[in-house]
Design a protein around this motif. Sequence first.
Motif, PDB file in Angstrom:
ATOM      1  N   SER A   1       0.837  -1.200   0.000  1.00 44.02           N
ATOM      2  CA  SER A   1       0.000   0.000   0.000  1.00 44.02           C
ATOM      3  C   SER A   1       0.870   1.247   0.000  1.00 44.02           C
ATOM      4  O   SER A   1       1.995   1.219   0.503  1.00 44.02           O
ATOM      5  CB  SER A   1      -0.904   0.049   1.230  1.00 44.02           C
ATOM      6  OG  SER A   1      -1.962  -0.870   1.113  1.00 44.02           O
ATOM      7  N   PHE A   2       0.334   2.319  -0.561  1.00 43.18           N
ATOM      8  CA  PHE A   2       0.977   3.621  -0.470  1.00 43.18           C
ATOM      9  C   PHE A   2       0.583   4.250   0.861  1.00 43.18           C
ATOM     10  O   PHE A   2      -0.583   4.188   1.254  1.00 43.18           O
ATOM     11  CB  PHE A   2       0.505   4.551  -1.593  1.00 43.18           C
ATOM     12  CG  PHE A   2       1.062   4.213  -2.938  1.00 43.18           C
ATOM     13  CD1 PHE A   2       2.383   4.504  -3.264  1.00 43.18           C
ATOM     14  CD2 PHE A   2       0.262   3.632  -3.905  1.00 43.18           C
ATOM     15  CE1 PHE A   2       2.893   4.219  -4.524  1.00 43.18           C
ATOM     16  CE2 PHE A   2       0.755   3.343  -5.166  1.00 43.18           C
ATOM     17  CZ  PHE A   2       2.079   3.628  -5.468  1.00 43.18           C
ATOM     18  N   TYR A   3       1.545   4.855   1.540  1.00 46.92           N
ATOM     19  CA  TYR A   3       1.294   5.560   2.792  1.00 46.92           C
ATOM     20  C   TYR A   3       1.847   6.971   2.681  1.00 46.92           C
ATOM     21  O   TYR A   3       2.832   7.198   1.995  1.00 46.92           O
ATOM     22  CB  TYR A   3       1.976   4.863   3.977  1.00 46.92           C
ATOM     23  CG  TYR A   3       1.283   3.610   4.417  1.00 46.92           C
ATOM     24  CD1 TYR A   3       0.379   3.639   5.473  1.00 46.92           C
ATOM     25  CD2 TYR A   3       1.522   2.401   3.773  1.00 46.92           C
ATOM     26  CE1 TYR A   3      -0.272   2.477   5.872  1.00 46.92           C
ATOM     27  CE2 TYR A   3       0.872   1.251   4.174  1.00 46.92           C
ATOM     28  CZ  TYR A   3      -0.020   1.293   5.218  1.00 46.92           C
ATOM     29  OH  TYR A   3      -0.664   0.149   5.617  1.00 46.92           O
ATOM     30  N   ILE A   4       1.215   7.891   3.389  1.00 49.50           N
ATOM     31  CA  ILE A   4       1.731   9.246   3.518  1.00 49.50           C
ATOM     32  C   ILE A   4       2.229   9.398   4.954  1.00 49.50           C
ATOM     33  O   ILE A   4       1.536   9.009   5.890  1.00 49.50           O
ATOM     34  CB  ILE A   4       0.663  10.314   3.155  1.00 49.50           C
ATOM     35  CG1 ILE A   4       1.238  11.721   3.200  1.00 49.50           C
ATOM     36  CG2 ILE A   4      -0.547  10.242   4.029  1.00 49.50           C
ATOM     37  CD1 ILE A   4       1.926  12.130   1.953  1.00 49.50           C
ATOM     38  N   VAL A   5       3.438   9.907   5.110  1.00 47.73           N
ATOM     39  CA  VAL A   5       4.031  10.128   6.431  1.00 47.73           C
ATOM     40  C   VAL A   5       4.318  11.622   6.534  1.00 47.73           C
ATOM     41  O   VAL A   5       4.938  12.204   5.645  1.00 47.73           O
ATOM     42  CB  VAL A   5       5.334   9.321   6.597  1.00 47.73           C
ATOM     43  CG1 VAL A   5       5.962   9.575   7.954  1.00 47.73           C
ATOM     44  CG2 VAL A   5       5.080   7.826   6.396  1.00 47.73           C
ATOM     45  N   PHE A   6       3.855  12.240   7.628  1.00 46.49           N
ATOM     46  CA  PHE A   6       4.045  13.677   7.800  1.00 46.49           C
ATOM     47  C   PHE A   6       4.114  14.013   9.277  1.00 46.49           C
ATOM     48  O   PHE A   6       3.735  13.206  10.138  1.00 46.49           O
ATOM     49  CB  PHE A   6       2.911  14.458   7.121  1.00 46.49           C
ATOM     50  CG  PHE A   6       1.549  14.194   7.697  1.00 46.49           C
ATOM     51  CD1 PHE A   6       1.007  15.025   8.667  1.00 46.49           C
ATOM     52  CD2 PHE A   6       0.807  13.094   7.268  1.00 46.49           C
ATOM     53  CE1 PHE A   6      -0.245  14.771   9.198  1.00 46.49           C
ATOM     54  CE2 PHE A   6      -0.447  12.833   7.786  1.00 46.49           C
ATOM     55  CZ  PHE A   6      -0.980  13.675   8.760  1.00 46.49           C
TER      56      PHE A   6
ATOM     57  N   VAL B   1      -2.866   5.585   2.003  1.00 43.17           N
ATOM     58  CA  VAL B   1      -3.510   6.302   0.909  1.00 43.17           C
ATOM     59  C   VAL B   1      -4.334   5.331   0.084  1.00 43.17           C
ATOM     60  O   VAL B   1      -5.524   5.529  -0.117  1.00 43.17           O
ATOM     61  CB  VAL B   1      -2.477   7.018   0.012  1.00 43.17           C
ATOM     62  CG1 VAL B   1      -3.158   7.731  -1.149  1.00 43.17           C
ATOM     63  CG2 VAL B   1      -1.637   7.997   0.826  1.00 43.17           C
ATOM     64  N   MET B   2      -3.703   4.234  -0.393  1.00 44.37           N
ATOM     65  CA  MET B   2      -4.403   3.231  -1.195  1.00 44.37           C
ATOM     66  C   MET B   2      -3.472   2.065  -1.487  1.00 44.37           C
ATOM     67  O   MET B   2      -2.269   2.191  -1.368  1.00 44.37           O
ATOM     68  CB  MET B   2      -4.899   3.843  -2.497  1.00 44.37           C
ATOM     69  CG  MET B   2      -3.794   4.252  -3.420  1.00 44.37           C
ATOM     70  SD  MET B   2      -4.310   5.095  -4.927  1.00 44.37           S
ATOM     71  CE  MET B   2      -5.963   4.637  -5.134  1.00 44.37           C
TER      72      MET B   2
ATOM     73  N   SER C   1      -3.026   3.158  -9.635  1.00 42.38           N
ATOM     74  CA  SER C   1      -2.750   4.083  -8.535  1.00 42.38           C
ATOM     75  C   SER C   1      -1.376   4.727  -8.665  1.00 42.38           C
ATOM     76  O   SER C   1      -1.190   5.871  -8.242  1.00 42.38           O
ATOM     77  CB  SER C   1      -2.889   3.383  -7.190  1.00 42.38           C
ATOM     78  OG  SER C   1      -1.987   2.306  -7.078  1.00 42.38           O
ATOM     79  N   THR C   2      -0.407   4.044  -9.258  1.00 42.76           N
ATOM     80  CA  THR C   2       0.916   4.645  -9.409  1.00 42.76           C
ATOM     81  C   THR C   2       0.880   5.821 -10.379  1.00 42.76           C
ATOM     82  O   THR C   2       1.696   6.724 -10.278  1.00 42.76           O
ATOM     83  CB  THR C   2       1.972   3.620  -9.872  1.00 42.76           C
ATOM     84  OG1 THR C   2       1.565   3.052 -11.109  1.00 42.76           O
ATOM     85  CG2 THR C   2       2.179   2.533  -8.845  1.00 42.76           C
ATOM     86  N   LEU C   3      -0.079   5.828 -11.295  1.00 42.69           N
ATOM     87  CA  LEU C   3      -0.187   6.928 -12.246  1.00 42.69           C
ATOM     88  C   LEU C   3      -0.653   8.216 -11.575  1.00 42.69           C
ATOM     89  O   LEU C   3      -0.307   9.313 -12.011  1.00 42.69           O
ATOM     90  CB  LEU C   3      -1.160   6.566 -13.372  1.00 42.69           C
ATOM     91  CG  LEU C   3      -0.789   5.364 -14.230  1.00 42.69           C
ATOM     92  CD1 LEU C   3      -1.923   5.033 -15.198  1.00 42.69           C
ATOM     93  CD2 LEU C   3       0.507   5.616 -14.983  1.00 42.69           C
ATOM     94  N   TYR C   4      -1.445   8.090 -10.517  1.00 45.26           N
ATOM     95  CA  TYR C   4      -2.060   9.257  -9.879  1.00 45.26           C
ATOM     96  C   TYR C   4      -1.660   9.434  -8.419  1.00 45.26           C
ATOM     97  O   TYR C   4      -2.281  10.232  -7.721  1.00 45.26           O
ATOM     98  CB  TYR C   4      -3.588   9.144  -9.967  1.00 45.26           C
ATOM     99  CG  TYR C   4      -4.078   9.006 -11.380  1.00 45.26           C
ATOM    100  CD1 TYR C   4      -4.069  10.102 -12.239  1.00 45.26           C
ATOM    101  CD2 TYR C   4      -4.500   7.785 -11.878  1.00 45.26           C
ATOM    102  CE1 TYR C   4      -4.496   9.995 -13.544  1.00 45.26           C
ATOM    103  CE2 TYR C   4      -4.928   7.658 -13.188  1.00 45.26           C
ATOM    104  CZ  TYR C   4      -4.925   8.763 -14.024  1.00 45.26           C
ATOM    105  OH  TYR C   4      -5.343   8.642 -15.316  1.00 45.26           O
TER     106      TYR C   4
END
Length: 139
Positions: A86-91, A102-103, A109-112
Amino acid sequence: MLKEYLQKNNISVYKLSKKSDVPYSTLNDLVNLKLPVENIRAGQLKSIAYALDVEMDELYNLCIYRKKVFSERYNVYGDVLIRQKSFYIVFCQSGKKYTREVMPVKHESTLYIDILAQWKLDEELSKLELEAAYESLHF
């Protein structure tokens, strides 16, 4: 990323598989971000590095997916990473580190992912802002 490196050097996954003796399916999953580099055996990584004529640390950096996104609204940067398919956002916000999914990683999903990660970062920061406002009203 490894995919761009291979394209830039005109190396197909099939050719790399033959040269490194690493199964095509393993390499294909690695190149398409479906298999984290941490899940590949050290011997296979060594074979891939040797076949590409790169050092192990350079190969590792090629296999790690990391992008930066920025929330203009909140003036906060986030890193987009891949963990467990999965894609993750870390902040960081107010001295705390946050990690949000994220998803799942899929070709579409890699395109966007840049746009979606940006949206997710803004959404999560908005939630944190609302929580902080709510807490300040009740205390």
